[in-house]
Every structure is written in C-alpha cells, then in structure tokens.
Design an enzyme around this catalytic site. Structure first.
Site, PDB file in Angstrom:
ATOM      1  N   VAL A  57      -3.234   0.457   3.779  1.00 43.46           N
ATOM      2  CA  VAL A  57      -4.296   0.755   2.809  1.00 43.46           C
ATOM      3  C   VAL A  57      -5.489   1.348   3.562  1.00 43.46           C
ATOM      4  CG1 VAL A  57      -3.556  -1.047   1.205  1.00 43.46           C
ATOM      5  CG2 VAL A  57      -5.303  -1.581   2.902  1.00 43.46           C
ATOM      6  N   LYS A 116      -5.042   5.267  19.465  1.00 42.52           N
ATOM      7  CA  LYS A 116      -4.949   6.228  18.348  1.00 42.52           C
ATOM      8  C   LYS A 116      -6.290   6.924  18.128  1.00 42.52           C
ATOM      9  CE  LYS A 116      -3.387   8.554  14.850  1.00 42.52           C
ATOM     10  NZ  LYS A 116      -4.306   8.760  13.818  1.00 42.52           N
ATOM     11  N   ARG A 127     -18.274  20.390  14.541  1.00 42.30           N
ATOM     12  CA  ARG A 127     -18.000  20.145  13.117  1.00 42.30           C
ATOM     13  C   ARG A 127     -19.313  19.837  12.400  1.00 42.30           C
ATOM     14  NH1 ARG A 127     -12.347  16.854  12.012  1.00 42.30           N
ATOM     15  NH2 ARG A 127     -11.073  17.895  13.578  1.00 42.30           N
ATOM     16  N   GLU A 169      -7.435  15.330  19.534  1.00 42.78           N
ATOM     17  CA  GLU A 169      -7.038  16.243  18.437  1.00 42.78           C
ATOM     18  C   GLU A 169      -8.243  17.118  18.033  1.00 42.78           C
ATOM     19  OE1 GLU A 169      -5.009  14.198  15.100  1.00 42.78           O
ATOM     20  OE2 GLU A 169      -6.519  15.071  13.794  1.00 42.78           O
ATOM     21  N   HIS A 182      -6.556   9.514  20.699  1.00 45.35           N
ATOM     22  CA  HIS A 182      -5.636  10.583  20.275  1.00 45.35           C
ATOM     23  C   HIS A 182      -6.361  11.514  19.297  1.00 45.35           C
ATOM     24  CE1 HIS A 182      -3.069  12.250  17.109  1.00 45.35           C
ATOM     25  NE2 HIS A 182      -2.113  12.385  18.017  1.00 45.35           N
ATOM     26  N   ASN A 183      -7.035  10.926  18.324  1.00 48.55           N
ATOM     27  CA  ASN A 183      -7.731  11.743  17.337  1.00 48.55           C
ATOM     28  C   ASN A 183      -8.893  12.516  17.956  1.00 48.55           C
ATOM     29  OD1 ASN A 183      -5.960  10.536  15.552  1.00 48.55           O
ATOM     30  ND2 ASN A 183      -7.479  10.329  13.943  1.00 48.55           N
ATOM     31  N   SER A 218       0.663   8.328  14.098  1.00 45.11           N
ATOM     32  CA  SER A 218       0.227   9.723  13.994  1.00 45.11           C
ATOM     33  C   SER A 218       1.362  10.620  13.556  1.00 45.11           C
ATOM     34  CB  SER A 218      -0.325  10.217  15.327  1.00 45.11           C
ATOM     35  OG  SER A 218      -0.674  11.586  15.204  1.00 45.11           O
ATOM     36  N   GLY A 228       0.868  -1.186   0.000  1.00 45.61           N
ATOM     37  CA  GLY A 228       0.000   0.000   0.000  1.00 45.61           C
ATOM     38  C   GLY A 228       0.895   1.222   0.000  1.00 45.61           C
TER      39      GLY A 228
END
Ligand code: 6PG
Length: 483
Positions: free
Chosen positions: A81, A189, A294, A196, A192-193, A135, A16
């Site tokens: 991917v 993760k 958002r 973020e 984490h996002n 990240s 990928g």
C-alpha cells in the site's frame, strides 16, 4: 497476537491490490505459489481473481482476519500500500491477527527510518518485519523485479527462496539477495532511486547537448541512443530513451518529447537520498544536481522571471564536426555515470557503517543487473570491482573504471566547456566533472576555508607539517597556539 493457530494453505499473501500488489500477486501465482489476496475494497480482489485466476492459485478474502487465516505458518504477508500512514494503518490491523514468527513484508517505497521504527515495533511482538525494495515498475513486478529485502537473516531463510524465485534473473542468477538488518533494504532501494534520478538527468542532458549543438531532431537522437545501447552504455534507461525520442505525438505529428511540459516531478525518493547524504556528509553531487534540476524545472515563477530578465551573452551553437561531438557526449555521459554510481555506492558504504548493516556493495550491483530501472551492462563491472576489493574506498579509483574514465576525460572537458560557452545548462555533467577533479586533486582550497573559520570563529586548524590542532590570534599579535 491471536491465540488461535488457524493455518491455511496459502504460502504467501498480498494485501493492497493496486497495480504493483496485483502484479506481484500474479508473479507469485505464476511461479506456482498459492497466494492469499486481500484489498480494502473487495471489488479489486474479485477482479484480480476474475482476470488472472487462470494463472495460478489465488485465495481471496474479504476480511483481513480471513486473509490471515488462509496463510500457512509462518505467515508471509506482503503489504503493498502507499508509503507512510496507509502502511502503518495496515500493519496496525495485521499485528493482532498474527502469531510469533510470522513475517510482514513492506514492499512499497517506504522511507528507511520508518522501516527501522516498524521493525523494532514488530520485533517486540515476536514478528519479523521485512522492508524490501522492489524495483522495475509494474512490468517488473509481474515479470521479475529486482528485490532488495532487509530485516532479520532468519526471515530471509523463509522468504528468500520465494523472492529469489519471482525476481529477474541475469545469467541464471536471481536479482534478489539479503541486504541487511532493519532498514537496509529500503535504504538501498532509496539510493537506487537516487542513482535513477542521476542517470535520467545525465541522459536528458546528453540529449539536450546534441540537439542544441548539432540541430539533430529528437528522432535522429533516438537513433543515436539506439546505437549507444549496443555498447558500454547499454541499459534500460538508454533503451527507453531511444524509444521515447522516436515516438511521434498522434495529435500534432510533432516529436512526442516536444509536446510534454518541461517540468519534472518526483515522489520523493531522490529528495530522501540527498537529505540522507547531507546527514552522512557524503558528496553525492550527481544525484543532488539531478534532484535540484527537477526542482528548477518546476520553479515556474522563477523561470518566467529568469527568461524575461537574464541574457545568455553566448553565440549560437553549431558544431562543425557533428559526429565527433556526439562521440564526445557519449564519453562524457559514461564518465559522469560512473561518478554518479561511485557516489551512490559511497553513500551505501557510509550508511552501512553507521547503522551496522554490513551491506555487500558488489552484491547490490549484482541484483541491480536485471529487473530494476537502472539495470545496465556496466553493473557487472561494479560487481567485479568490489570482488577485487570489497573495501574499495572509491569505485572511480578501481583500475577498470579509472581507465575507462581516463579515456573519456578530455572529451568530458570539451563537452562541459562548450556547454558553458554556449549557455546550455548541464548541471549533472559539470558537477560530476568537478567531483572528479576534486577527488583526484593533490590539494584543495579547503585549507583557505579552515583559515577563514579560524579567523572569524577560532574554529582551529591542523597543519601539514606536524600533528595537533592550532589556533592563530588573528586579532592580536598573530601568534599560533596549540589547542
Ligand atoms: C523503480 C522506480 C519506482 C518509481 C519511483 C521514482 O525502481 O521501480 O524507482 O520506484 O519510478 O517512485 O519515481 P519518482 O520519479 O516519482 O520519484
């Protein structure tokens, strides 16, 4: 699994080769590893070797079988991917070609339940499946990301040294560590996002507050952010915000931020974080508000209807002491940011307990200090807090953070109150303050909710003065019975 034991020379492989995979492969090669590379269309593999071949040793293959055969054992195959179906398709193709003990590494932003499922399936084939968070975007993948690998501890023995080698370093310490079994790496993760999202929303609100209250230009606020970046708020996101705000659109000569459509998008990791928090019952209000903000920004028909029909009934905002206001916003931003991280770490603790992952929260803060999008000076403080007390029930209550927030709480209240008075939406600032006041409250109105539940549904309640569960006969003589 294959009956053959063909063994190649490549120490790690990447399949990928879109920009993230390509940059990870180059990062491995630059660190002296021989890297097997493969892509569905060979043109991408060829262009990687043509353009970056001089950086290290690449072994290109056209077919998946040749790619697998070019790897030394146990094979370490990084799959880079798209999350979801494409990842499953590549795994399906890989598995029959691999042998017991080989390691498949999914370095995309997979949803952690998928990682749990894939790990279980590959374990049945005698293979290790490592779902790992990576990240730092394209730049990080090339020059040193923050890496959050899950899977078996045994797989980390093989893989850990390589991943630590290519990760970012802070004070010589790699931003990579073993997170925990099966889905733990992708879970961390994901959070984490989520953090973020909260961090970005808080920064956006701080910018908006200053602009609306003081009339400062985007570029001037960029300079303010630059100054903030020299203090407690020092972080990658503050740094890039300062840069973005000072950028001028070449076509119009306007502030760049003013020519961008105000509708924030997302690929879904923030939404997953909030969905999971609802399942766990962990109040991650900062992340949730950031995700909903958002969504609101992208609610075009609703915003059109709102603009046409709804009034602010608020006076124009022009603060007298601009400097003092900016300092208040800085303090409020720091306090709100501590809340968002505190909530995120609570979520990690809850999921870790539920899944038996045994995640070391201090170590997570340590590997987020460099390489990743939320890298920040204050993560050192989080690591120290968990070193002081690994079982810390509330990061906010750690003496360092409690004190830091106490110093800003009056400013925080002034900012949120002024924003409400002048009709400026600050969902992340205000919900973080509400959380702070909620979590420190002596007594909450939840008692009334329990009474209401018992009234209409006989859902029972507990009392402050004795043990047991009780119900009142609301529609009868109102006697209380123990259940
Ligand atoms: C990172 C980023 C990266 C990406 C996310 C967020 O850690 O390198 O988090 O994974 O930027 O996909 O993107 P969205 O805002 O589109 O969800």
């Amino acid at each position: 699994m294959s009956e053959t034991t063909t063994t190649g020379t490549a120490q790690i492989g990447v399949t990928g080769l879109a920009v993230m995979g390509r940059n990870l492969a180059r990062n491995f090669a630059r660190h002296g590893y021989t890297v097997a590379v493969h892509n569905r269309s060979f043109a991408k593999t060829q262009s990687l070797v043509d353009e970056a071949g001089h950086e290290g040793a690449f072994v290109p293959s056209e077919s998946m079988a040749d790619f697998v055969a070019s790897l030394e054992r146990p094979r370490k195959v990084v799959v880079m991917v798209k999350a979801g179906g494409p990842t499953d398709a590549v795994i399906e193709e890989l598995v029959p070609l691999l042998e017991e003990g080989d390691i498949v590494i999914d370095a995309g932003n997979a949803h952690f339940p998928d990682t749990i499922r894939r790990e279980r399936a590959l374990r049945e084939h005698g293979l290790h499946f490592v779902g790992t968070g990576v990240s730092g975007g394209e730049e990080g993948a090339l020059n040193g990301p923050s890496i959050m690998p899950g899977g078996t501890a045994e797989s980390y023995k093989w893989l850990g040294p390589i991943l630590e080698d290519i990760s970012a370093k802070v004070d010589g310490v790699p931003c990579c560590t073993y997170v925990g079994p099966d889905g733990a790496g992708h879970f961390v993760k994901m959070v984490h996002n989520g953090i973020e999202y909260a961090d970005m929303q808080l920064i956006a609100e701080a910018y908006d507050l200053i602009r609306q209250a003081t009339g400062a230009s985007a570029a001037q606020i960029g300079t303010t952010f630059e100054a903030w970046n020299a203090g407690d708020l020092e972080s990658f996101l503050i740094e890039i915000t300062a840069d973005v705000l000072q950028h001028v659109d070449a076509e119009t000569g306007s502030a760049f931020v003013d020519v961008i459509l105000d509708q924030a998008e997302q690929k879904g990791t923030g939404r997953w974080t909030v969905q999971n928090a609802l399942d766990l019952g962990v109040p991650i209000t900062g992340i949730a508000e950031a995700t909903f903000a958002r969504a609101l920004s992208g609610s075009v028909p609703q915003r059109e209807a709102g603009r046409a029909a709804l009034t602010a009934d608020a006076a124009a905002w022009d603060v007298a002491d601009k400097e003092a206001f900016v300092e208040d916003v800085r303090l409020a931003l720091y306090a709100s940011k501590v809340v968002a991280y505190s909530q995120g770490f609570d979520q990690i603790a809850a999921a870790s307990a539920e899944n038996g992952w045994d995640i070391d929260r201090g170590a997570m803060a340590r590997i987020w200090r460099g390489g990743c999008i939320i890298r920040a000076r204050f993560l050192n403080r989080i690591t120290e807090a968990y070193e002081r007390n690994p079982e810390l029930p509330l990061l906010l209550a750690d003496p360092y953070f409690a004190d830091a927030v106490a110093q800003g709480v009056a400013a925080w209240r002034r900012v949120v109150a002024a924003a409400a008075t002048h009709g400026v939406p600050v969902p992340a600032f205000s919900s973080s303050l509400a959380y702070y006041d909620g979590v420190r409250a002596e007594r909450l109105p939840a008692a009334l909710i329990q009474a209401q539940r018992d009234f209409f549904g006989a859902h029972t309640y507990r009392r402050v003065d004795k043990d047991g569960t009780f119900h009142t006969e609301w529609s009868g003589d109102r006697t209380e019975t123990e259940q």
